[in-house]
Design an enzyme around this catalytic site. Sequence first.
Site, PDB file in Angstrom:
ATOM      1  N   GLU A 108     -61.770   3.500 -25.322  1.00 24.77           N
ATOM      2  CA  GLU A 108     -62.517   3.639 -26.587  1.00 24.77           C
ATOM      3  C   GLU A 108     -63.280   4.963 -26.653  1.00 24.77           C
ATOM      4  O   GLU A 108     -63.412   5.557 -27.725  1.00 24.77           O
ATOM      5  CB  GLU A 108     -63.460   2.450 -26.766  1.00 24.77           C
ATOM      6  N   GLU A 128     -59.496  -6.001 -22.580  1.00 23.24           N
ATOM      7  CA  GLU A 128     -60.738  -6.775 -22.724  1.00 23.24           C
ATOM      8  C   GLU A 128     -60.536  -8.280 -22.863  1.00 23.24           C
ATOM      9  O   GLU A 128     -61.301  -9.076 -22.306  1.00 23.24           O
ATOM     10  CB  GLU A 128     -61.555  -6.284 -23.941  1.00 23.24           C
TER      11      GLU A 128
HETATM   12  N1  COA Z   1     -66.145  -1.709 -13.874  1.00 25.35           N
HETATM   13  C1  COA Z   1     -66.722  -1.706 -12.660  1.00 25.35           C
HETATM   14  N2  COA Z   1     -66.108  -1.321 -11.546  1.00 25.35           N
HETATM   15  C2  COA Z   1     -64.837  -0.909 -11.653  1.00 25.35           C
HETATM   16  C3  COA Z   1     -64.163  -0.875 -12.864  1.00 25.35           C
HETATM   17  C4  COA Z   1     -64.863  -1.294 -14.032  1.00 25.35           C
HETATM   18  N3  COA Z   1     -64.329  -1.283 -15.242  1.00 25.35           N
HETATM   19  N4  COA Z   1     -62.911  -0.419 -12.659  1.00 25.35           N
HETATM   20  C5  COA Z   1     -62.819  -0.172 -11.349  1.00 25.35           C
HETATM   21  N5  COA Z   1     -63.980  -0.466 -10.740  1.00 25.35           N
HETATM   22  C6  COA Z   1     -64.301  -0.346  -9.314  1.00 25.35           C
HETATM   23  C7  COA Z   1     -63.699  -1.450  -8.489  1.00 25.35           C
HETATM   24  O1  COA Z   1     -64.512  -2.602  -8.524  1.00 25.35           O
HETATM   25  C8  COA Z   1     -63.689  -0.804  -7.124  1.00 25.35           C
HETATM   26  O2  COA Z   1     -64.997  -0.831  -6.610  1.00 25.35           O
HETATM   27  P1  COA Z   1     -65.252  -1.273  -5.067  1.00 25.35           P
HETATM   28  O3  COA Z   1     -64.470  -0.293  -4.265  1.00 25.35           O
HETATM   29  O4  COA Z   1     -66.730  -1.159  -4.907  1.00 25.35           O
HETATM   30  O5  COA Z   1     -64.718  -2.654  -4.956  1.00 25.35           O
HETATM   31  C9  COA Z   1     -63.367   0.648  -7.445  1.00 25.35           C
HETATM   32  O6  COA Z   1     -63.716   0.828  -8.812  1.00 25.35           O
HETATM   33  C10 COA Z   1     -61.917   1.007  -7.296  1.00 25.35           C
HETATM   34  O7  COA Z   1     -61.158   0.080  -8.057  1.00 25.35           O
HETATM   35  P2  COA Z   1     -59.957  -0.779  -7.452  1.00 25.35           P
HETATM   36  O8  COA Z   1     -59.804  -2.008  -8.312  1.00 25.35           O
HETATM   37  O9  COA Z   1     -60.163  -1.033  -5.985  1.00 25.35           O
HETATM   38  O10 COA Z   1     -58.751   0.229  -7.616  1.00 25.35           O
HETATM   39  P3  COA Z   1     -57.241  -0.103  -7.931  1.00 25.35           P
HETATM   40  O11 COA Z   1     -56.497   1.179  -7.834  1.00 25.35           O
HETATM   41  O12 COA Z   1     -56.760  -1.251  -7.077  1.00 25.35           O
HETATM   42  O13 COA Z   1     -57.208  -0.613  -9.441  1.00 25.35           O
HETATM   43  C11 COA Z   1     -57.770  -0.586 -11.779  1.00 25.35           C
HETATM   44  C12 COA Z   1     -57.611   0.244 -10.485  1.00 25.35           C
HETATM   45  C13 COA Z   1     -58.334   0.358 -12.830  1.00 25.35           C
HETATM   46  C14 COA Z   1     -56.406  -1.111 -12.203  1.00 25.35           C
HETATM   47  C15 COA Z   1     -58.723  -1.748 -11.516  1.00 25.35           C
HETATM   48  O14 COA Z   1     -59.904  -1.274 -10.903  1.00 25.35           O
HETATM   49  C16 COA Z   1     -59.118  -2.476 -12.758  1.00 25.35           C
HETATM   50  O15 COA Z   1     -58.354  -3.299 -13.249  1.00 25.35           O
HETATM   51  N6  COA Z   1     -60.339  -2.192 -13.314  1.00 25.35           N
HETATM   52  C17 COA Z   1     -60.857  -2.858 -14.464  1.00 25.35           C
HETATM   53  C18 COA Z   1     -60.120  -2.444 -15.716  1.00 25.35           C
HETATM   54  C19 COA Z   1     -60.662  -3.158 -16.954  1.00 25.35           C
HETATM   55  O16 COA Z   1     -60.485  -4.331 -17.152  1.00 25.35           O
HETATM   56  N7  COA Z   1     -61.363  -2.405 -17.779  1.00 25.35           N
HETATM   57  C20 COA Z   1     -61.887  -2.894 -19.008  1.00 25.35           C
HETATM   58  C21 COA Z   1     -63.356  -3.109 -18.885  1.00 25.35           C
HETATM   59  S1  COA Z   1     -64.073  -3.237 -20.504  1.00 25.35           S
END
Ligand code: COA
Length: 257
Positions: A108, A128
């Site tokens: 966004e 979301e």
């Molecule tokens: N909010 C808070 N923390 C987040 C985040 C978010 N939106 N996206 C990633 N992080 C954090 C993870 O919790 C992790 O933190 P940690 O190491 O302290 O556990 C770190 O960033 C790395 O993320 P990780 O999930 O381990 O990496 P990945 O390569 O396996 O996956 C994503 C990457 C982006 C696919 C995955 O982190 C994810 O699905 N994030 C959320 C996406 C989402 O739903 N966003 C919409 C929110 S409105």
Amino acid sequence: MSTSLRIEDRGSHLLATLDRPEKRNAIDQELVDALHALCARLEVERRTLVLAGSGGDFAAGADIAQLRERRAPDALAGINTRCFQRIRALPMPVIAVLEGYALGGGAELAYAADIRIGTPSLTIGNPETGLGIIAAAGATWRLPQIVGDALAAEMLLTGRLLDAAEALAAGLVSAVLEPEAALARATEIAERIAKLDPAATQATKRTLLAPASAHPAIELQEQAVLFESDEKQRRMTAFLERRSRSTGAATEGKARR
Ligand code: COA
């Protein structure tokens, strides 16, 4: 000063880099506050903004740890919504360079930019509903304007993410370039904009952002102001004098032959 938003003055523009790579640049309150402070600066300085992310991602969303704690009054306060609206309404153009994940609130924030440049690693969209919330910071009204109703509905209702090629085909990004080249392209665009009349650029942005009902009156009002400007006079006179100089030289050249 925030440590999670790095701001560099690049002359023609400010480069702001979301810098929480350990959290994939997830947008927390500190980043929202830093973005507001940046907007306050740009509302006065009226410069082009280039937005990017560090560590190979743009932003993987709003910070879910903070989102989980938010309640109805926080939703109504529109914490991210107001921040991204303010970015959208900045007087000068905003260019986003999108690497890696641009998800949820990160997507966004990208939709709030005027120009988006992708990189091959881009994954963009709005997951979301999988988290039990809606994309309430601009996606439901801005994404359809960018990619059209059908694809926006599919993305928002299914959480389908687009890769770089799909984002390019949908017009969500205007180019896909390797990261360094993408940043260089954003810089070139900012430099090109810096050579134009800032008043005309800002008027163009205001007309682009105006609701359909404001047209064509808003164009006419903006143009009326510009038609009276010294800068318009100067730029058009310079164009005409350059032409008459080169036409004169060409005529003289012909006469001599
Ligand atoms: N909010 C808070 N923390 C987040 C985040 C978010 N939106 N996206 C990633 N992080 C954090 C993870 O919790 C992790 O933190 P940690 O190491 O302290 O556990 C770190 O960033 C790395 O993320 P990780 O999930 O381990 O990496 P990945 O390569 O396996 O996956 C994503 C990457 C982006 C696919 C995955 O982190 C994810 O699905 N994030 C959320 C996406 C989402 O739903 N966003 C919409 C929110 S409105």
